[in-house]
Design a protein around this motif. Structure first.
Motif, short mmCIF file in Angstrom:
data_model
loop_
_atom_site.label_atom_id
_atom_site.label_comp_id
_atom_site.label_asym_id
_atom_site.label_seq_id
_atom_site.Cartn_x
_atom_site.Cartn_y
_atom_site.Cartn_z
N THR A 4 99.49 101.46 34.86
CA THR A 4 99.87 102.26 33.70
C THR A 4 99.77 101.41 32.44
O THR A 4 100.24 100.28 32.41
N THR A 5 99.13 101.97 31.42
CA THR A 5 98.97 101.25 30.17
C THR A 5 99.85 101.83 29.07
O THR A 5 99.64 101.54 27.90
N MET A 6 100.84 102.63 29.45
CA MET A 6 101.79 103.14 28.47
C MET A 6 103.06 102.29 28.54
O MET A 6 103.70 102.22 29.58
N ASP A 7 103.38 101.62 27.45
CA ASP A 7 104.58 100.79 27.40
C ASP A 7 105.79 101.70 27.63
O ASP A 7 106.01 102.65 26.88
N PRO A 8 106.60 101.44 28.67
CA PRO A 8 107.72 102.33 28.98
C PRO A 8 108.86 102.28 27.95
O PRO A 8 109.71 103.15 27.94
N ILE A 9 108.86 101.28 27.10
CA ILE A 9 109.90 101.18 26.06
C ILE A 9 109.47 101.92 24.80
O ILE A 9 110.22 102.73 24.26
N THR A 10 108.26 101.67 24.31
CA THR A 10 107.80 102.28 23.06
C THR A 10 107.06 103.60 23.29
O THR A 10 106.85 104.36 22.35
N LEU A 11 106.63 103.84 24.53
CA LEU A 11 105.84 105.01 24.91
C LEU A 11 104.50 105.08 24.17
O LEU A 11 103.93 106.15 23.98
N ARG A 12 104.00 103.91 23.77
CA ARG A 12 102.68 103.84 23.13
C ARG A 12 101.67 103.29 24.12
O ARG A 12 101.99 102.46 24.96
N ASP A 13 100.42 103.75 23.99
CA ASP A 13 99.36 103.27 24.86
C ASP A 13 99.02 101.84 24.49
O ASP A 13 98.91 101.49 23.32
N VAL A 14 98.85 101.01 25.51
CA VAL A 14 98.50 99.60 25.31
C VAL A 14 96.98 99.48 25.43
O VAL A 14 96.41 99.65 26.50
N THR A 15 96.32 99.23 24.29
CA THR A 15 94.88 99.02 24.32
C THR A 15 94.60 97.58 24.73
O THR A 15 95.42 96.70 24.49
N ASN A 16 93.49 97.34 25.36
CA ASN A 16 93.14 96.01 25.86
C ASN A 16 94.25 95.44 26.74
O ASN A 16 94.83 94.40 26.43
N PRO A 17 94.57 96.09 27.85
CA PRO A 17 95.70 95.66 28.69
C PRO A 17 95.58 94.21 29.18
O PRO A 17 96.60 93.56 29.38
N ASP A 18 94.36 93.71 29.33
CA ASP A 18 94.21 92.33 29.81
C ASP A 18 94.75 91.30 28.82
O ASP A 18 94.96 90.15 29.17
N ASP A 19 94.96 91.71 27.57
CA ASP A 19 95.49 90.82 26.53
C ASP A 19 96.98 91.02 26.28
O ASP A 19 97.51 90.51 25.30
N HIS A 20 97.66 91.78 27.16
CA HIS A 20 99.08 92.09 26.95
C HIS A 20 99.89 91.71 28.18
O HIS A 20 99.36 91.59 29.28
N PRO A 21 101.21 91.54 27.99
CA PRO A 21 102.07 91.21 29.13
C PRO A 21 102.08 92.32 30.17
O PRO A 21 101.96 93.50 29.84
N CYS A 22 102.23 91.92 31.42
CA CYS A 22 102.18 92.86 32.53
C CYS A 22 103.26 92.51 33.54
O CYS A 22 103.63 91.34 33.71
N LEU A 23 103.76 93.53 34.21
CA LEU A 23 104.74 93.34 35.27
C LEU A 23 104.24 94.13 36.47
O LEU A 23 103.84 95.28 36.34
N TYR A 24 104.25 93.49 37.65
CA TYR A 24 103.85 94.18 38.87
C TYR A 24 105.09 94.42 39.70
O TYR A 24 105.84 93.49 39.99
N GLU A 25 105.31 95.66 40.07
CA GLU A 25 106.43 96.01 40.95
C GLU A 25 105.86 96.64 42.20
O GLU A 25 105.11 97.60 42.14
N GLY A 26 106.19 96.05 43.34
CA GLY A 26 105.70 96.58 44.60
C GLY A 26 105.60 95.49 45.64
O GLY A 26 106.04 94.36 45.43
N ASP A 27 104.94 95.83 46.74
CA ASP A 27 104.85 94.89 47.84
C ASP A 27 103.48 94.24 47.97
O ASP A 27 103.17 93.61 48.96
N GLY A 28 102.62 94.39 46.98
CA GLY A 28 101.29 93.82 47.02
C GLY A 28 100.25 94.83 47.44
O GLY A 28 99.19 94.92 46.85
N GLU A 29 100.53 95.61 48.47
CA GLU A 29 99.61 96.65 48.91
C GLU A 29 99.89 97.96 48.20
O GLU A 29 98.99 98.74 47.91
N ASN A 30 101.15 98.22 47.92
CA ASN A 30 101.58 99.43 47.22
C ASN A 30 102.47 99.03 46.06
O ASN A 30 103.47 98.36 46.26
#
Length: 69
Positions: free
Chosen positions: A5-31
């Motif tokens: 998802t590229t929508m920031d959950p705090i600001t609800l704005r779309d994050v353009t160029n996601p590779d240049d922005h902070p990211c968080l992964y939640e899950g078990d690696g497969e899901n």
């Protein structure tokens, strides 16, 4: 299955160029879900949030499954 998802959950704005922005992964690696943020501040705010009643829902991924709703 992983969801990105590229929508920031705090600001609800779309994050353009996601590779240049902070990211968080939640899950078990497969899901899981990749969540992109506009900046480190909104990522920190999200990480500091406490959620009540955290639930994990398992879906039906069989070939004959039809989602209703």
């Amino acid at each position: 299955m992983n969801i990105r998802t590229t929508m920031d959950p705090i600001t609800l704005r779309d994050v353009t160029n996601p590779d240049d922005h902070p990211c968080l992964y939640e899950g078990d690696g497969e899901n899981g879900v990749e969540i992109y943020f506009e900046n480190e501040e909104t990522k920190r705010l999200y990480m500091d949030m406490e959620f009540e009643g955290h639930k994990v829902i398992c879906g039906n991924d069989s070939d004959d499954y039809v989602a209703e709703g």
